[in-house]
Scaffold this active site. Sequence first.
Site, PDB file in Angstrom:
ATOM      1  N   LYS B  89       0.769  -1.897  -0.072  1.00 22.89           N
ATOM      2  CA  LYS B  89       0.234  -0.099   0.299  1.00 22.89           C
ATOM      3  C   LYS B  89       1.071   1.514  -0.065  1.00 22.89           C
ATOM      4  CE  LYS B  89      -4.169  -1.688  -0.122  1.00 22.89           C
ATOM      5  NZ  LYS B  89      -4.878  -1.612  -0.763  1.00 22.89           N
ATOM      6  N   GLU B 111      -9.958   5.945   2.792  1.00 24.14           N
ATOM      7  CA  GLU B 111     -10.679   5.532   3.493  1.00 24.14           C
ATOM      8  C   GLU B 111      -9.928   3.822   3.746  1.00 24.14           C
ATOM      9  OE1 GLU B 111     -10.315   5.647   0.146  1.00 24.14           O
ATOM     10  OE2 GLU B 111      -9.192   3.553  -0.354  1.00 24.14           O
ATOM     11  N   SER B 377       1.794  -9.703  -0.785  1.00 31.60           N
ATOM     12  CA  SER B 377       1.537  -8.071  -1.187  1.00 31.60           C
ATOM     13  C   SER B 377       1.443  -7.565   0.467  1.00 31.60           C
ATOM     14  CB  SER B 377      -0.029  -7.925  -1.655  1.00 31.60           C
ATOM     15  OG  SER B 377      -0.936  -8.857  -0.697  1.00 31.60           O
TER      16      SER B 377
END
Lengths: 258, 396
Positions: B89, B111, B377
């Site tokens: 991220k 968000e 990830s």
Amino acid sequence: MNRIDQLFKDKPGNILSLYFTAGHPALNSTTGIIKTLARAGADMVEIGIPFSDPMADGPVIQQSSDKALKNGMSLSILFRQLRDIRNEVTIPLLMMGYLNPVMQFGLDNFCRNCMETGIDGVILPDLPLDLYLEEYRETMKKYELHPVFLMSPQTDNDRIRLIDQTSGGFIYMVSSSSTTGTRDSFSPEQIGYFERINGMNLKTPRLIGFGISSRETFSMACKYARGAIIGSAFIKMLDSKGDDEASIRSFIQSIRIG
Amino acid sequence: MDFEVNPKGFYGEFGGAFIPEMLYPNVMELQRNYLNILHDAYFQQEYRKLLKDYVGRPSPLYFAPRLSGFYQTRIFLKREDLNHTGAHKINNTIGQILVAKRLGKTRIIAETGAGQHGVATATVCALMGLKCIVYMGKIDAERQAPNVLRMKMLGAEVVPVYSGNMTLKDATNEAIRDWINHPADTHYIIGSVVGPHPYPDLVTRLQAIISEEMKRQLREQTGNENPGFIIACVGGGSNAAGAFYHYLDNPEVRLIAVEAAGKGIDSGESAATMALGHPGILHGSRTMLMQTEDGQITEPYSLSAGLDYPGIGPIHSHLFKTGRAVYENATDEESLEAAFRLTRLEGIIPALESAHALAFLDKGRFKPDDVVVIILSGRGDKDMDTYIRYMEKHDM
């Protein structure tokens, strides 16, 4: 002539339009509310199509939308409810909602149902203007529906001119940079924005919406536009006092100024 | 075949910018400027330096010998779990905060579902000294409490969202509403390849660092920059989009995305958008969506909060439609098994999201000399409660 055009032709100002969500407070309250509003002196009604994710709406309309969906409202039920509405109601009626339910219903099917029902215009806030011009215009024209577009305080002049050329019946002038909801008064910035737009001599009439909740805000809006739209404040009233004739009449009387 | 977004923001029939007029100026400002900013040499210098010195990139491409032995093929793990804040991220939030600064924005909103994107956003806001507000569904805030505390420690305001089902979809609605209410000073850092154009393309380009590094690393380690397979999990689909990006025009590289099947595709509790959805419009773009016949968005389910989204990025809808990528799915149970397998064979505890990609190893057919890259990830620290419950249940 489209009933919206007729209204703006006949009535020079103080036009009062009401928004409510179809299927709220009860699944079958839709037609009763429309008929009562018409009898009570509303000039126009916007029938809200409930959606699970109403991103431009504040808490009041969000909750009414949730409630309507829980009550089982859908576009096919709504059109069934409205089938005979034109036997009793002559004021302009519009449908307002988000694009996805309309897309799943089918644009052509939606517009045809609108025309057969006697709907005069459609407000789809998440339909981009350029996409409308490319892909939606022909269908809406075919079924004689006015596409009403929004403008906001951030909309630049070139785009306002384009909206003025494209919007059918009237322009929905959003009063501030905000989601829907009620406000007690307008700020000097908002008044400045109303004056600026007034000075542009647009060909299409404007109704001011978002934040209109009382006779004070309504009459102020009517100084700068042909009228105004009330949504959240009306839905709040339906929640607290109910959708009976007396409540709706007294609400309209508390706002109207002629 | 063309997989790039067109000037109007469409990937084939998917994408676009379906936004109310109130958002038009903000979105247009971003549309007009994002490519110039991303291509600016000074931006690139700053972005690359932060990725190297702050995030810790390049993330390793690790040949996993025991996992490879188990599956009788050659498995490489792209270690996004080793990034600062523990997931891919931050590749996006570092890039977007630099974009926001160049646009003169002083207030950042985001968000978050599992809290990983919220933490990555709060982190870069602390780094840049910008005000940060993170919208998080009340249910998610309760089930991901440690991440809420991390965001607060980083100085962010975490706003619980009570609308709808109080999860990621609703947090996204609320962030969009905030943006409508703050048109001038605010940049919205979307956490995945979703939202109105240019977000899907912006986030894809920022995550494309994953495949850019893979090419170089594979060339060094195997002599061939093209693997046989790239496997990544998808919720909104940002790590998959970044991992696929530089391989889109190499049809010999097979691209496999793994969605969360939850309790099973037919169980009614699933988040496998491609298997269960059809085209619709949500959060500003046209894409595959889980919805009712009436066009109401349905609430997805996955044990993994990061994959618990009813839509998917429009680039993925296009890759699905054209057949360029294949969309598989894995259940909660299959993913939990895969997470323990990796942990016991390689000493790496993966995020539950990433475990969905690992679970595909049991379903795919791989030859011994195939090169299979799996995008790891994120790391599993945030999923320890879930993993501990699994161990108790299975007497481990």
